[in-house]
Each structure stands twice: as C-alpha cells, then as structure tokens.
Motif scaffolding. Structure first.
Motif, PDB file in Angstrom:
ATOM      1  N   MET A   1       0.820  -1.200   0.000  1.00 19.66           N
ATOM      2  CA  MET A   1       0.000   0.000   0.000  1.00 19.66           C
ATOM      3  C   MET A   1       0.861   1.260   0.000  1.00 19.66           C
ATOM      4  O   MET A   1       0.464   2.265  -0.559  1.00 19.66           O
ATOM      5  CB  MET A   1      -0.913  -0.051   1.231  1.00 19.66           C
ATOM      6  CG  MET A   1      -2.016   0.929   1.177  1.00 19.66           C
ATOM      7  SD  MET A   1      -3.081   0.515  -0.223  1.00 19.66           S
ATOM      8  CE  MET A   1      -4.420   1.540   0.094  1.00 19.66           C
ATOM      9  N   THR A   2       2.030   1.168   0.634  1.00 20.19           N
ATOM     10  CA  THR A   2       2.898   2.350   0.658  1.00 20.19           C
ATOM     11  C   THR A   2       3.436   2.657  -0.730  1.00 20.19           C
ATOM     12  O   THR A   2       3.686   3.821  -1.030  1.00 20.19           O
ATOM     13  CB  THR A   2       4.069   2.148   1.638  1.00 20.19           C
ATOM     14  OG1 THR A   2       4.825   1.004   1.233  1.00 20.19           O
ATOM     15  CG2 THR A   2       3.578   1.982   3.055  1.00 20.19           C
ATOM     16  N   ARG A   3       3.607   1.629  -1.576  1.00 19.93           N
ATOM     17  CA  ARG A   3       4.081   1.886  -2.934  1.00 19.93           C
ATOM     18  C   ARG A   3       3.047   2.673  -3.734  1.00 19.93           C
ATOM     19  O   ARG A   3       3.393   3.554  -4.511  1.00 19.93           O
ATOM     20  CB  ARG A   3       4.409   0.578  -3.636  1.00 19.93           C
ATOM     21  CG  ARG A   3       5.597  -0.138  -3.003  1.00 19.93           C
ATOM     22  CD  ARG A   3       5.887  -1.429  -3.674  1.00 19.93           C
ATOM     23  NE  ARG A   3       6.551  -1.124  -4.943  1.00 19.93           N
ATOM     24  CZ  ARG A   3       6.814  -2.021  -5.859  1.00 19.93           C
ATOM     25  NH1 ARG A   3       6.466  -3.270  -5.684  1.00 19.93           N
ATOM     26  NH2 ARG A   3       7.429  -1.677  -6.964  1.00 19.93           N
ATOM     27  N   VAL A   4       1.791   2.369  -3.540  1.00 23.46           N
ATOM     28  CA  VAL A   4       0.719   3.096  -4.218  1.00 23.46           C
ATOM     29  C   VAL A   4       0.679   4.537  -3.716  1.00 23.46           C
ATOM     30  O   VAL A   4       0.572   5.485  -4.498  1.00 23.46           O
ATOM     31  CB  VAL A   4      -0.638   2.394  -4.004  1.00 23.46           C
ATOM     32  CG1 VAL A   4      -1.778   3.229  -4.555  1.00 23.46           C
ATOM     33  CG2 VAL A   4      -0.627   1.012  -4.629  1.00 23.46           C
ATOM     34  N   TYR A   5       0.803   4.693  -2.411  1.00 27.27           N
ATOM     35  CA  TYR A   5       0.813   6.036  -1.819  1.00 27.27           C
ATOM     36  C   TYR A   5       2.001   6.840  -2.348  1.00 27.27           C
ATOM     37  O   TYR A   5       1.851   8.014  -2.708  1.00 27.27           O
ATOM     38  CB  TYR A   5       0.867   5.918  -0.291  1.00 27.27           C
ATOM     39  CG  TYR A   5       1.041   7.247   0.398  1.00 27.27           C
ATOM     40  CD1 TYR A   5      -0.020   8.139   0.514  1.00 27.27           C
ATOM     41  CD2 TYR A   5       2.272   7.627   0.914  1.00 27.27           C
ATOM     42  CE1 TYR A   5       0.137   9.363   1.130  1.00 27.27           C
ATOM     43  CE2 TYR A   5       2.445   8.847   1.536  1.00 27.27           C
ATOM     44  CZ  TYR A   5       1.384   9.709   1.646  1.00 27.27           C
ATOM     45  OH  TYR A   5       1.547  10.921   2.249  1.00 27.27           O
ATOM     46  N   ASP A   6       3.181   6.217  -2.391  1.00 25.41           N
ATOM     47  CA  ASP A   6       4.368   6.909  -2.899  1.00 25.41           C
ATOM     48  C   ASP A   6       4.205   7.281  -4.370  1.00 25.41           C
ATOM     49  O   ASP A   6       4.632   8.350  -4.802  1.00 25.41           O
ATOM     50  CB  ASP A   6       5.613   6.037  -2.721  1.00 25.41           C
ATOM     51  CG  ASP A   6       6.009   5.884  -1.264  1.00 25.41           C
ATOM     52  OD1 ASP A   6       5.593   6.732  -0.438  1.00 25.41           O
ATOM     53  OD2 ASP A   6       6.728   4.907  -0.952  1.00 25.41           O
ATOM     54  N   TYR A   7       3.574   6.388  -5.130  1.00 19.45           N
ATOM     55  CA  TYR A   7       3.337   6.678  -6.547  1.00 19.45           C
ATOM     56  C   TYR A   7       2.471   7.925  -6.704  1.00 19.45           C
ATOM     57  O   TYR A   7       2.805   8.829  -7.474  1.00 19.45           O
ATOM     58  CB  TYR A   7       2.674   5.477  -7.229  1.00 19.45           C
ATOM     59  CG  TYR A   7       2.170   5.798  -8.605  1.00 19.45           C
ATOM     60  CD1 TYR A   7       3.044   5.881  -9.684  1.00 19.45           C
ATOM     61  CD2 TYR A   7       0.817   6.053  -8.830  1.00 19.45           C
ATOM     62  CE1 TYR A   7       2.589   6.183 -10.952  1.00 19.45           C
ATOM     63  CE2 TYR A   7       0.355   6.355 -10.097  1.00 19.45           C
ATOM     64  CZ  TYR A   7       1.241   6.421 -11.153  1.00 19.45           C
ATOM     65  OH  TYR A   7       0.785   6.733 -12.399  1.00 19.45           O
ATOM     66  N   PHE A   8       1.353   7.971  -5.995  1.00 12.85           N
ATOM     67  CA  PHE A   8       0.470   9.128  -6.110  1.00 12.85           C
ATOM     68  C   PHE A   8       1.107  10.389  -5.551  1.00 12.85           C
ATOM     69  O   PHE A   8       0.885  11.484  -6.058  1.00 12.85           O
ATOM     70  CB  PHE A   8      -0.880   8.851  -5.448  1.00 12.85           C
ATOM     71  CG  PHE A   8      -1.781   8.021  -6.301  1.00 12.85           C
ATOM     72  CD1 PHE A   8      -2.336   8.537  -7.449  1.00 12.85           C
ATOM     73  CD2 PHE A   8      -2.042   6.699  -5.975  1.00 12.85           C
ATOM     74  CE1 PHE A   8      -3.164   7.780  -8.261  1.00 12.85           C
ATOM     75  CE2 PHE A   8      -2.863   5.927  -6.781  1.00 12.85           C
ATOM     76  CZ  PHE A   8      -3.422   6.459  -7.924  1.00 12.85           C
ATOM     77  N   LYS A   9       1.916  10.248  -4.543  1.00 13.49           N
ATOM     78  CA  LYS A   9       2.629  11.401  -3.989  1.00 13.49           C
ATOM     79  C   LYS A   9       3.570  11.991  -5.049  1.00 13.49           C
ATOM     80  O   LYS A   9       3.585  13.204  -5.269  1.00 13.49           O
ATOM     81  CB  LYS A   9       3.406  10.976  -2.746  1.00 13.49           C
ATOM     82  CG  LYS A   9       4.107  12.088  -2.042  1.00 13.49           C
ATOM     83  CD  LYS A   9       4.798  11.562  -0.795  1.00 13.49           C
ATOM     84  CE  LYS A   9       5.668  12.611  -0.158  1.00 13.49           C
ATOM     85  NZ  LYS A   9       6.417  12.090   0.978  1.00 13.49           N
TER      86      LYS A   9
END
Length: 141
Positions: A1-9
């Motif tokens: 989930m953190t990878r998705v968050y980092d992507y959108f960030k």
C-alpha cells in the motif's frame, strides 16, 4: 500500500511542477486529453444514429452535422494535443534547467560566502543580478 501512496505522492508532485512551469499550456493539455478519447466515441455514436435515421427515412441533418464535427475533431485533436504536449515538454525542460541553475548559483554563493564573510554584500548582489539575468535569457530564448 505504501508503494501506491508513494506513486500518487510523486504523481501530484509532478503535476505541481507542470503547473508551475506553465499554467495555461498544462490546463490545455489536461483538457484536450479526454476530448481526444471521446471524439471517436462521439463519431461512432453519431454515425450509428445517422444510419438509423437514413434507414427510417427521417430527417438526419442534426446527426450528419454531429458526425461531421466528431470526424473532424477525431482528426484534428491529436495533432493539436501533440503540439501542446511538445510545448509543455519544452517549457518544463526549461523550467527544470532554470531551477537547477538557480539552485547551483545559490549554493555556490553560499559556499563562497561562508569562505569569505567580508564579501557578503557584494557577492549576494552579484548572485542576485546573475540569477535575474539568467531568468531573462531563458524567457527570451
């Protein structure tokens, strides 16, 4: 989930850079993208309705005009969109280069200033002038 968050960030950080580089061209590119996708769909729908109206021998002028407009938009929008994307790329590249050069000039001034404290006013003035001249040259080119 953190990878998705980092992507959108990172994605939103890039959008900020796009809009900071040139607001008008960015807005045009964002507006043209869905239009490029919807124009062929509109053309197919209008063409289907046009054929239906012709086969039922009913007035077809509205759907003919709509089909013609959609066909023209299908041909023109990709060319216009590619043109604006190229302009956005050029502006973005210039903006990133300018930001990098300004950062480097400020870092060099800080480094020099730390070594030579007695020249602080003169060095700061020269750095400000050189940054302003560099910005003017980038805008003119």
């Amino acid at each position: 989930m953190t990878r998705v968050y980092d992507y959108f960030k990172l994605l939103f950080q890039m959008y900020k850079i796009f809009f900071k580089a040139t607001l008008l061209i960015s807005v045009v590119v964002v507006a043209l993208t869905p239009l490029e996708a919807l124009a062929p769909v509109l053309g197919v729908q209008a063409g289907q309705r046009l054929v239906d109206q012709l086969s039922a021998q009913q007035p077809y002028g509205y759907f003919f005009c709509l089909w013609t407009l959609a066909t023209v938009l299908t041909q023109v929008l990709p060319v216009v969109g590619t043109n604006f994307q190229g302009m956005l790329t050029d502006k973005l590249t210039g903006f990133i280069k300018l930001s990098f050069c300004v950062t480097m000039i400020q870092a060099k001034v800080r480094s020099y200033w730390m070594r030579r404290r007695y020249l602080c006013i003169g060095v700061q003035a020269i750095a400000n002038i050189s940054v302003q001249l560099f910005k003017i040259l980038v805008v003119l080119s």
